[in-house]
Design a protein around this motif. Structure first.
Motif, PDB file in Angstrom:
ATOM      1  N   MET A   1       0.839  -1.177   0.000  1.00  0.00           N
ATOM      2  CA  MET A   1       0.000   0.000   0.000  1.00  0.00           C
ATOM      3  C   MET A   1       0.879   1.234   0.000  1.00  0.00           C
ATOM      4  SD  MET A   1      -2.826   1.192   2.725  1.00  0.00           S
ATOM      5  CE  MET A   1      -4.066   2.278   2.140  1.00  0.00           C
ATOM      6  N   GLU A   2       0.585   2.147  -0.852  1.00  0.00           N
ATOM      7  CA  GLU A   2       1.257   3.432  -0.875  1.00  0.00           C
ATOM      8  C   GLU A   2       0.268   4.504  -0.454  1.00  0.00           C
ATOM      9  OE1 GLU A   2       3.438   4.504  -4.359  1.00  0.00           O
ATOM     10  OE2 GLU A   2       3.610   2.405  -4.923  1.00  0.00           O
ATOM     11  N   ARG A   3       0.766   5.488   0.245  1.00  0.00           N
ATOM     12  CA  ARG A   3      -0.122   6.557   0.671  1.00  0.00           C
ATOM     13  C   ARG A   3       0.678   7.839   0.814  1.00  0.00           C
ATOM     14  NH1 ARG A   3      -3.987   6.434   5.973  1.00  0.00           N
ATOM     15  NH2 ARG A   3      -4.901   8.470   5.651  1.00  0.00           N
TER      16      ARG A   3
ATOM     17  N   SER B   1     -10.656  -3.536   3.556  1.00  0.00           N
ATOM     18  CA  SER B   1      -9.254  -3.804   3.861  1.00  0.00           C
ATOM     19  C   SER B   1      -9.172  -4.740   5.063  1.00  0.00           C
ATOM     20  CB  SER B   1      -8.527  -2.493   4.171  1.00  0.00           C
ATOM     21  OG  SER B   1      -9.004  -1.954   5.386  1.00  0.00           O
TER      22      SER B   1
ATOM     23  N   TYR C   1      -3.023  10.734  -2.125  1.00  0.00           N
ATOM     24  CA  TYR C   1      -2.838   9.648  -3.085  1.00  0.00           C
ATOM     25  C   TYR C   1      -2.938   8.347  -2.308  1.00  0.00           C
ATOM     26  CZ  TYR C   1      -0.425   6.165  -5.854  1.00  0.00           C
ATOM     27  OH  TYR C   1      -0.104   5.018  -6.516  1.00  0.00           O
ATOM     28  N   GLY C   2      -3.576   7.341  -2.862  1.00  0.00           N
ATOM     29  CA  GLY C   2      -3.680   6.062  -2.187  1.00  0.00           C
ATOM     30  C   GLY C   2      -3.571   4.919  -3.180  1.00  0.00           C
ATOM     31  N   SER C   3      -3.080   3.809  -2.708  1.00  0.00           N
ATOM     32  CA  SER C   3      -2.993   2.595  -3.498  1.00  0.00           C
ATOM     33  C   SER C   3      -3.305   1.435  -2.563  1.00  0.00           C
ATOM     34  CB  SER C   3      -1.594   2.453  -4.083  1.00  0.00           C
ATOM     35  OG  SER C   3      -1.510   1.290  -4.860  1.00  0.00           O
ATOM     36  N   LEU C   4      -3.823   0.354  -3.101  1.00  0.00           N
ATOM     37  CA  LEU C   4      -4.230  -0.755  -2.256  1.00  0.00           C
ATOM     38  C   LEU C   4      -3.658  -2.053  -2.793  1.00  0.00           C
ATOM     39  CD1 LEU C   4      -5.975  -1.577   0.156  1.00  0.00           C
ATOM     40  CD2 LEU C   4      -7.887  -1.769  -1.415  1.00  0.00           C
ATOM     41  N   ASP C   5      -3.142  -2.868  -1.913  1.00  0.00           N
ATOM     42  CA  ASP C   5      -2.636  -4.191  -2.270  1.00  0.00           C
ATOM     43  C   ASP C   5      -3.826  -5.093  -2.586  1.00  0.00           C
ATOM     44  OD1 ASP C   5      -0.527  -6.619  -0.563  1.00  0.00           O
ATOM     45  OD2 ASP C   5      -0.903  -6.287  -2.674  1.00  0.00           O
TER      46      ASP C   5
ATOM     47  N   ASP D   1      -7.387  -6.711   0.055  1.00  0.00           N
ATOM     48  CA  ASP D   1      -8.745  -6.221  -0.124  1.00  0.00           C
ATOM     49  C   ASP D   1      -9.645  -7.416  -0.358  1.00  0.00           C
ATOM     50  OD1 ASP D   1     -10.873  -4.525  -0.462  1.00  0.00           O
ATOM     51  OD2 ASP D   1     -10.508  -4.276  -2.598  1.00  0.00           O
TER      52      ASP D   1
END
Length: 91
Positions: free
Chosen positions: A1-3, A40, A27-31, A35
């Motif tokens: 995850m990036e944030r 999450s 900004y967000g990203s999800l593995d 999910d």
């Protein structure tokens, strides 16, 4: 995850006049494997009923999950999600 987050707030006061502003970037990203069911792992952990055990040898797979929707409890077992995804090699 990036944030990534950035937030700036400022207020200006001149006499009885007060002006303020708020600025925010996100900004967000999800593995993908974290999910499950649109939630999450953290959300499953928070929403899982505290009275349910993590493991149940009588259930298929050995994990406890939601048993009824009477109390509105529909969160999956986050330990099951992590362990089964780790065992299947999903990273």
């Amino acid at each position: 995850m990036e944030r990534y987050n950035f937030r700036a707030n400022s207020d200006f006061k001149k006499g009885i006049l007060k002006i303020g502003e708020n600025f925010s970037l996100t900004y967000g990203s999800l593995d993908a494997f974290a999910d499950n069911g649109g939630r999450s792992l953290l959300e499953h952990a928070i929403k899982m009923a505290p009275y349910l055990p993590v493991y149940n040898k009588d259930n298929l797979g050995g994990y406890q999950g939601p048993t009824t929707s009477i109390d509105g409890q529909d969160a999956e077992n986050p330990v099951r999600i992590m362990e089964l995804n780790s065992a299947s090699g999903v990273q």
